[in-house]
Enzyme design. Structure first.
Site, short mmCIF file in Angstrom:
data_model
loop_
_atom_site.label_atom_id
_atom_site.label_comp_id
_atom_site.label_asym_id
_atom_site.label_seq_id
_atom_site.Cartn_x
_atom_site.Cartn_y
_atom_site.Cartn_z
N ASP A 62 8.66 19.73 6.60
CA ASP A 62 9.02 19.27 7.94
C ASP A 62 10.00 20.28 8.54
O ASP A 62 11.07 20.52 7.98
CB ASP A 62 9.67 17.88 7.85
CG ASP A 62 9.98 17.27 9.21
OD1 ASP A 62 9.75 17.93 10.24
OD2 ASP A 62 10.48 16.13 9.24
N LYS A 92 16.61 33.08 16.87
CA LYS A 92 15.89 32.52 15.73
C LYS A 92 14.40 32.83 15.90
O LYS A 92 13.79 32.42 16.89
CB LYS A 92 16.14 31.02 15.65
CG LYS A 92 17.62 30.67 15.44
CD LYS A 92 17.85 29.17 15.40
CE LYS A 92 17.84 28.53 16.78
NZ LYS A 92 19.13 28.66 17.48
N GLY A 129 18.93 14.27 16.47
CA GLY A 129 19.59 14.81 17.66
C GLY A 129 20.23 16.13 17.31
O GLY A 129 20.83 16.28 16.24
N CYS A 134 16.16 23.37 4.09
CA CYS A 134 16.01 22.26 5.04
C CYS A 134 14.55 21.89 5.24
O CYS A 134 14.20 20.71 5.28
CB CYS A 134 16.66 22.65 6.37
SG CYS A 134 16.44 21.46 7.71
N GLY A 154 22.89 17.72 18.25
CA GLY A 154 24.32 17.71 17.94
C GLY A 154 24.60 17.10 16.58
O GLY A 154 25.34 17.66 15.77
N ALA A 155 24.01 15.93 16.33
CA ALA A 155 24.23 15.26 15.05
C ALA A 155 23.67 16.09 13.90
O ALA A 155 24.29 16.19 12.83
CB ALA A 155 23.58 13.88 15.07
N ASN A 156 22.50 16.69 14.09
CA ASN A 156 21.92 17.54 13.05
C ASN A 156 22.90 18.65 12.66
O ASN A 156 23.12 18.94 11.47
CB ASN A 156 20.63 18.19 13.54
CG ASN A 156 19.50 17.21 13.75
OD1 ASN A 156 19.56 16.07 13.31
ND2 ASN A 156 18.48 17.66 14.45
N LYS A 197 9.63 34.96 11.08
CA LYS A 197 10.02 36.38 11.11
C LYS A 197 11.52 36.57 10.91
O LYS A 197 12.01 37.70 10.95
CB LYS A 197 9.56 37.01 12.43
CG LYS A 197 8.04 37.07 12.58
CD LYS A 197 7.63 37.51 13.97
CE LYS A 197 7.85 36.42 14.98
NZ LYS A 197 7.30 36.77 16.33
N ASP A 205 18.54 23.83 13.90
CA ASP A 205 19.90 23.30 13.96
C ASP A 205 20.67 23.63 12.69
O ASP A 205 21.86 23.97 12.72
CB ASP A 205 19.88 21.78 14.14
CG ASP A 205 19.27 21.37 15.47
OD1 ASP A 205 19.44 22.11 16.45
OD2 ASP A 205 18.64 20.30 15.53
#
Length: 338
Positions: free
Chosen positions: A257, A229, A48, A293, A50-52, A233, A263
């Site tokens: 992944d 974002k 999610g 990440c 927000g949680a991320n 690039k 996020d």
């Protein structure tokens, strides 16, 4: 709309948003219309937007509070525990009747993903905005929002923060509809990717020049800064004073992944801002975090620690980006994907 760094520093980051159970299915390719294909392994991760972002900020060593909702189902305890285990304050996570948010993610071999969201508790109109939540928003260093919860709820939180002169960052991911005017008026920094930027402005965003022009259009509508974002690039920031800052992305040889990388970038930028870094420094810091990440599976499980980011900086022999002062272009020799 902004506080000075000396005021915001050491105040917590408050993230308001979604928390999902991510059901990840490995596929060789996406199915065509009407087609059934076989999938590989299926795993369940907490996620999610927000949680991320809350976990990303907490992993980077910053005091983080999360405001969100879960359902009364088998996934809810796992979701709350995942936040707590990573140091996020979950005292303002409420449980409501029904299911928690779910995300069905088809993950392709190159790390690219396609996602179908089931809002569940995230999109319920029964959000509980208690006195405790109101106080947390008004005493935050920064409030970080996304668009996987009702827009009306985001408007309430943005207005609460702005009334207390707390900066609001809105990650534009999670909804396709235009931004409500009263939300736009209470945002300090808007952070879309290229697709979201095109959707918000109706302008082309295929090139960096087009992205800058579209970002400028949003600035003219009242947003102080637009942080775009750009995936492989990098990123570009346009502000109300006519400045443009470019950040090239860090090179990653093996992408596992890309889920959650945007996020991670947004949260890392917010942490940099709260720690007194310049926009240029915050963008470089966020780029390095996002590069780490995407080298691990899952959204929340892939969020890097502060120690990992700092080791990566040292390993590259470079603590600060180089800056062309005339064009305000931040230069790295590296490249990534998110």
């Amino acid at each position: 709309m902004y506080r000075g760094d000396s005021t915001a520093k050491n105040k917590p980051l408050v993230v308001v948003g979604s928390v999902n159970a991510d059901l990840v299915i490995e596929v060789d390719r996406l199915p065509k219309k009407g087609e059934t294909i076989s999938g590989g392994a299926m795993t369940v991760h907490p996620g999610g937007k927000g949680a991320n972002q809350a976990v990303a900020a907490s992993n980077l060593g910053y005091s983080t509070q999360f405001v969100g909702q879960v359902g009364k189902d088998a996934y809810a305890p796992m979701l709350v525990a995942a936040l707590q285990q990573r140091g996020v304050d979950t005292s303002m996570v409420h449980s409501i009747e029904g299911s928690s948010g779910l995300a069905f993610i088809m993950l392709q071999p190159g790390g690219e993903n396609s996602i179908v969201l089931v809002g569940g508790a995230n999109t319920s109109e029964e959000w509980q905005i208690s006195d405790e939540v109101t106080a947390a928003i008004q005493n935050a260093g920064v409030v970080l929002l996304q668009r996987e919860i009702p827009e009306s709820v985001n408007v309430i939180f943005a207005k609460l923060a702005t009334s207390a002169r707390v900066p609001v960052i809105l990650d534009a991911g999670g909804a396709e509809k235009p931004l409500a005017s009263d939300l736009l008026a209470n945002i300090s920094i808007l952070s879309p990717n290229e697709t979201e930027l095109e959707r918000l402005t109706g302008m082309p965003t295929k090139t960096e020049k087009e992205c800058i022009k579209a970002a400028e259009a949003l600035v003219h509508q009242g947003v102080n800064k637009v942080l775009v974002k750009l995936g492989s690039k990098g990123s570009v920031l346009v502000d109300i004073y006519g400045n443009t800052i470019r950040q090239k992305a860090d090179k990653v040889l093996h992408v596992v992944d890309t889920t959650g990388a945007g996020d991670c970038f947004t949260a890392a930028f917010a942490v940099g801002m709260l720690q007194g870094k310049s926009d240029q420094e915050s963008m470089a810091w966020a780029s390095r975090a996002a590069a780490l990440c995407i080298q691990a599976a899952g959204a929340i499980p892939s969020m890097p620690t502060r120690a990992a980011v700092e080791r990566s900086l040292v390993g590259h022999g470079q603590d600060q980006p180089s800056v062309d002062k005339q064009t305000k272009t931040v230069s790295h020799d590296r490249k990534t994907f998110w």
